[in-house]
Design a protein around this motif. Structure first.
Motif, mmCIF file in Angstrom:
data_model
loop_
_atom_site.group_PDB
_atom_site.id
_atom_site.type_symbol
_atom_site.label_atom_id
_atom_site.label_comp_id
_atom_site.label_asym_id
_atom_site.label_seq_id
_atom_site.Cartn_x
_atom_site.Cartn_y
_atom_site.Cartn_z
ATOM 1 N N SER A 22 0.802 -1.234 0.000
ATOM 2 C CA SER A 22 0.000 0.000 0.000
ATOM 3 C C SER A 22 0.830 1.276 0.000
ATOM 4 O O SER A 22 0.294 2.352 -0.258
ATOM 5 C CB SER A 22 -0.925 0.016 1.228
ATOM 6 O OG SER A 22 -0.167 0.209 2.426
ATOM 7 N N ASN A 23 2.144 1.165 0.309
ATOM 8 C CA ASN A 23 2.918 2.396 0.484
ATOM 9 C C ASN A 23 4.139 2.516 -0.435
ATOM 10 O O ASN A 23 4.962 3.426 -0.267
ATOM 11 C CB ASN A 23 3.359 2.547 1.950
ATOM 12 C CG ASN A 23 4.241 1.398 2.418
ATOM 13 O OD1 ASN A 23 4.601 0.532 1.620
ATOM 14 N ND2 ASN A 23 4.577 1.391 3.692
ATOM 15 N N GLY A 24 4.277 1.600 -1.397
ATOM 16 C CA GLY A 24 5.321 1.750 -2.406
ATOM 17 C C GLY A 24 6.722 1.345 -1.979
ATOM 18 O O GLY A 24 7.687 1.638 -2.694
ATOM 19 N N ASP A 25 6.834 0.630 -0.840
ATOM 20 C CA ASP A 25 8.181 0.193 -0.432
ATOM 21 C C ASP A 25 8.550 -1.173 -0.991
ATOM 22 O O ASP A 25 9.611 -1.711 -0.697
ATOM 23 C CB ASP A 25 8.334 0.212 1.096
ATOM 24 C CG ASP A 25 7.454 -0.813 1.802
ATOM 25 O OD1 ASP A 25 6.658 -1.499 1.120
ATOM 26 O OD2 ASP A 25 7.554 -0.928 3.043
ATOM 27 N N GLY A 26 7.643 -1.762 -1.801
ATOM 28 C CA GLY A 26 7.935 -3.037 -2.445
ATOM 29 C C GLY A 26 7.590 -4.253 -1.621
ATOM 30 O O GLY A 26 7.818 -5.385 -2.050
ATOM 31 N N ILE A 27 7.020 -4.023 -0.423
ATOM 32 C CA ILE A 27 6.686 -5.119 0.494
ATOM 33 C C ILE A 27 5.201 -5.054 0.819
ATOM 34 O O ILE A 27 4.680 -3.995 1.223
ATOM 35 C CB ILE A 27 7.525 -5.011 1.786
ATOM 36 C CG1 ILE A 27 9.015 -5.194 1.462
ATOM 37 C CG2 ILE A 27 7.065 -6.031 2.820
ATOM 38 C CD1 ILE A 27 9.938 -4.806 2.596
ATOM 39 N N GLY A 28 4.508 -6.168 0.652
ATOM 40 C CA GLY A 28 3.097 -6.235 1.012
ATOM 41 C C GLY A 28 2.910 -5.895 2.479
ATOM 42 O O GLY A 28 3.804 -6.098 3.296
ATOM 43 N N ASP A 29 1.720 -5.382 2.830
ATOM 44 C CA ASP A 29 1.518 -4.918 4.206
ATOM 45 C C ASP A 29 0.056 -5.077 4.619
ATOM 46 O O ASP A 29 -0.793 -5.491 3.825
ATOM 47 C CB ASP A 29 1.985 -3.463 4.357
ATOM 48 C CG ASP A 29 1.469 -2.558 3.246
ATOM 49 O OD1 ASP A 29 0.269 -2.669 2.914
ATOM 50 O OD2 ASP A 29 2.255 -1.763 2.702
ATOM 51 N N LEU A 30 -0.222 -4.735 5.882
ATOM 52 C CA LEU A 30 -1.564 -4.925 6.428
ATOM 53 C C LEU A 30 -2.588 -4.028 5.743
ATOM 54 O O LEU A 30 -3.721 -4.447 5.490
ATOM 55 C CB LEU A 30 -1.561 -4.660 7.934
ATOM 56 C CG LEU A 30 -0.686 -5.599 8.776
ATOM 57 C CD1 LEU A 30 -0.769 -5.230 10.249
ATOM 58 C CD2 LEU A 30 -1.102 -7.058 8.579
ATOM 59 N N ARG A 31 -2.203 -2.802 5.421
ATOM 60 C CA ARG A 31 -3.153 -1.911 4.746
ATOM 61 C C ARG A 31 -3.449 -2.396 3.331
ATOM 62 O O ARG A 31 -4.560 -2.192 2.812
ATOM 63 C CB ARG A 31 -2.639 -0.471 4.740
ATOM 64 C CG ARG A 31 -2.381 0.099 6.128
ATOM 65 C CD ARG A 31 -2.690 1.568 6.217
ATOM 66 N NE ARG A 31 -4.120 1.837 6.092
ATOM 67 C CZ ARG A 31 -5.012 1.698 7.078
ATOM 68 N NH1 ARG A 31 -4.604 1.295 8.276
ATOM 69 N NH2 ARG A 31 -6.284 1.946 6.882
ATOM 70 N N GLY A 32 -2.489 -3.066 2.723
ATOM 71 C CA GLY A 32 -2.736 -3.675 1.424
ATOM 72 C C GLY A 32 -3.782 -4.771 1.512
ATOM 73 O O GLY A 32 -4.635 -4.922 0.625
ATOM 74 N N ILE A 33 -3.738 -5.539 2.601
ATOM 75 C CA ILE A 33 -4.750 -6.589 2.803
ATOM 76 C C ILE A 33 -6.124 -5.953 3.009
ATOM 77 O O ILE A 33 -7.128 -6.407 2.435
ATOM 78 C CB ILE A 33 -4.373 -7.476 4.002
ATOM 79 C CG1 ILE A 33 -3.034 -8.176 3.761
ATOM 80 C CG2 ILE A 33 -5.468 -8.516 4.255
ATOM 81 C CD1 ILE A 33 -2.481 -8.896 4.977
ATOM 82 N N ILE A 34 -6.175 -4.886 3.824
ATOM 83 C CA ILE A 34 -7.446 -4.198 4.065
ATOM 84 C C ILE A 34 -8.069 -3.746 2.738
ATOM 85 O O ILE A 34 -9.270 -3.902 2.519
ATOM 86 C CB ILE A 34 -7.247 -2.995 5.013
ATOM 87 C CG1 ILE A 34 -6.847 -3.489 6.416
ATOM 88 C CG2 ILE A 34 -8.519 -2.148 5.095
ATOM 89 C CD1 ILE A 34 -6.378 -2.394 7.364
ATOM 90 N N GLU A 35 -7.223 -3.229 1.840
ATOM 91 C CA GLU A 35 -7.698 -2.765 0.522
ATOM 92 C C GLU A 35 -8.407 -3.870 -0.259
ATOM 93 O O GLU A 35 -9.295 -3.596 -1.076
ATOM 94 C CB GLU A 35 -6.515 -2.279 -0.327
ATOM 95 C CG GLU A 35 -5.961 -0.924 0.025
ATOM 96 C CD GLU A 35 -4.778 -0.584 -0.874
ATOM 97 O OE1 GLU A 35 -4.658 -1.171 -1.976
ATOM 98 O OE2 GLU A 35 -3.963 0.270 -0.472
ATOM 99 N N LYS A 36 -7.984 -5.113 -0.041
ATOM 100 C CA LYS A 36 -8.468 -6.223 -0.879
ATOM 101 C C LYS A 36 -9.477 -7.133 -0.170
ATOM 102 O O LYS A 36 -9.818 -8.203 -0.687
ATOM 103 C CB LYS A 36 -7.283 -7.055 -1.359
ATOM 104 C CG LYS A 36 -6.308 -6.274 -2.256
ATOM 105 C CD LYS A 36 -6.980 -5.805 -3.539
ATOM 106 C CE LYS A 36 -6.011 -5.091 -4.468
ATOM 107 N NZ LYS A 36 -6.683 -4.612 -5.704
#
Length: 560
Positions: A22-36
């Motif tokens: 979610s933040n462009g650092d190249g690593i999946g994260d918790l906010r990315g999961i929330i998005e999906k």
């Protein structure tokens, strides 16, 4: 048979590092999961198993934990986790956390203290031993290559690490260790999580004396597995854990248990023994492993596949419950391993899904499986990130084994096959990140991605959606008995499901050629209803069916 939500559910496994950044650092994260989460709700899953998100130096991608009660900085914050749990529960999705308590990170405060001196109060939290004549305490090899012992100059002793040198094994003989683990489990359960997947939980009890393992002439190390798996006190520990923690919550537990047989597996999951709900057994994951182990790849036979599955069904029948999976974060992609990831990728992915969702047990979907993601073939070893792959390549290269032979084995069985980022769309880096991904995206992302799958009504995604819906609507798929049909057939896997007065027949062609299937004469005059198929089927005529490559059909047989 007892009915439970975890028997009726469908689990989706998330490997957060590779799911969505979610933040462009190249690593999946918790906010990315929330998005999906809406995407997962649309798929139909109602349980998520989240791989470790705890504080970790990431030597083994989060399975080396330095703080069990905090979140890894790369994944987000405790507030992000709380929001994720709330958003999941608002969508009627339950959360299963990974529990990694065979070992910690060497950066965990317990181990930092333990290393300081022999009389430190945390010394006995880990397994320390004197060496023998300048050598390690015994000849055991690590799962990740090299010795299972690491020398510490400060105290002139060795500590045991069955995995990486940065993953020292906890000493479960120490009652204080067990209390620390149980308190940590309560910490998470009291926040509302819905259970645990327990990493290599059957390794927590070691045989006293830690004797040398068998060692072949060409082996560098002895086999310590018989002295670490299913050890003498493991059931005592799990029953204690159940009594003090698990029994106090309405949760789901599944133990990762390499090296178990159905007889041993039953001890872990027997309803009357109060240990775990399910185990992950790895007999199927070894179906294509030769005498030299995982990297020695041999052809597999469908009859062996059937026999393994049926043996586990009958072995746990009535007393326990099976978990159903053909891939995960430690295994290659199932369509590449058990299907055909080229010409018949879509058909074989749907066929394998039909099997997983119509056998008795709880199905596990590994992220990307629902769009038919495949293995990856990176040209250079430098493109791989998995410690197991890197250590194996180095060790075997030093033994003179040809690079091409090693790379071929990695292409087939390497863990990074499952760890390339989820392919969300055809934009740069498959829509996984706006930055540089921690591991490269599979080059086939422009053809295989979620966006394309959602636009195609005949996609693998919608087939999964239909299978999950069928399972929810038909108790026979969850609780029905099983009987094999034409067990010796090397092309077709067929079986019947029976429940009350209902019967289903599942027919699966596991290969890329047309194959004839004949229904038993008892069914010839029955009315049948085709519930699902991965090809268009023009009529319900069941006389001498010709199954097309990787075709799957599920029929409901009317009793009248």
């Amino acid at each position: 048979m007892n009915k439970n939500w975890w028997k009726e559910g469908v689990v989706y496994q998330i490997y957060p590092r590779s799911f969505k950044d979610s933040n462009g650092d190249g690593i999946g994260d918790l906010r990315g999961i929330i998005e999906k989460l809406d995407y997962l709700k649309n798929l139909g899953v109602n349980i998520i198993w989240l791989c470790p998100v705890y504080k970790s130096p990431n030597d083994d991608n989060g399975y080396d934990i330095s703080d069990y009660r905090d979140i890894m900085d790369e994944f987000g914050t405790k507030e992000d986790f709380n929001e994720l749990l709330k958003e999941m529960h608002s969508r009627d999705i339950k959360l299963i956390m990974d529990l990694v308590v065979n070992h910690t990170s060497d950066e965990h405060k317990w181990f930092v203290e333990s290393k300081k001196s022999k009389d430190n109060q945390y010394r006995d939290y880990y397994i320390w031993r004197d060496g023998k004549d300048g050598n390690p305490p015994n000849n055991w090899g690590s799962f990740f290559s090299g010795s299972a012992w690491k020398y510490d100059e400060t105290s002139d002793q060795y500590y045991l690490h069955l995995f990486s040198t940065k993953q020292p094994d906890l000493n479960w003989e120490n009652e204080k260790v067990r209390k620390e683990v149980y308190d940590m489990m309560k910490f998470w359960l009291d926040q509302g999580i819905d259970g645990f997947r327990m990493d290599v939980i059957n390794l927590i009890s070691k045989v006293p004396g830690l004797p040398d393992g068998d060692k072949g002439e060409d082996d560098l190390y002895g086999n310590g597995f018989p002295f670490t798996a299913n050890g003498p006190r493991v059931h005592e520990y799990l029953q204690e854990m159940n009594k003090k923690v698990l029994s106090k919550y309405d949760i789901m537990t599944v133990g990762e248990t390499p090296g178990v047989t159905p007889e041993i597996g039953k001890l872990y999951v027997d309803n009357d023994r109060n240990e775990l709900n399910m185990v992950f057994q790895f007999e199927m994951m070894e179906i294509d492993s030769g005498e030299e182990g995982k990297w020695d790849i041999v052809p597999w036979r469908l009859t062996t596949f059937k026999n393994i599955m049926y043996k586990w069904y009958t072995g746990l029948k009535e007393k326990g419950w099976n978990s159903l999976f053909l891939n995960n974060h430690d295994q290659p992609r199932m369509v590449s391993r058990f299907g055909n990831d080229k010409k018949y990728r879509v058909e074989s992915a749907k066929m394998l899904a039909t099997f997983l969702h119509t056998w008795q047990g709880t199905p596990y979907i590994y992220q990307g499986e629902e769009i038919g993601m495949t293995n990856v073939e990176f040209k250079n070893i430098e493109d791989y990130r998995d410690i197991e792959i890197i250590n194996m390549f180095k060790e075997k290269s030093e033994q003179g084994i040809d690079k091409d032979v090693l790379m071929k084995a990695i292409y087939a069985k390497g863990r990074d096959n499952a760890r390339t980022p989820i392919q969300w769309d055809s934009s740069n880096n498959a829509g996984f990140t706006s930055g540089e991904p921690w591991i490269a995206v599979n080059p086939n992302y422009k053809e295989i991605n979620v966006e394309k799958a959602l636009e195609d009504k005949n996609s693998i995604f919608y087939y999964y959606q239909k299978l999950i819906k069928l399972r929810k609507e038909n108790e026979i798929i969850v609780y029905g008995d099983l009987e094999l049909i034409d067990r010796e057939n090397e092309s077709i896997f067929a079986y019947a499901r029976n429940y009350n007065d209902e019967k289903l027949i599942v027919i699966l062609n596991f290969y890329g050629e047309n194959t004839k299937f004949k229904f038993h004469e008892d069914f010839q005059d029955k009315k049948v209803n085709l519930l699902i198929s991965n090809y268009e089927v023009e009529d319900n005529n069941i006389n001498d069916i010709i199954l097309r490559p990787y075709e799957a059909r599920v029929y409901k047989i009317n009793s009248k």
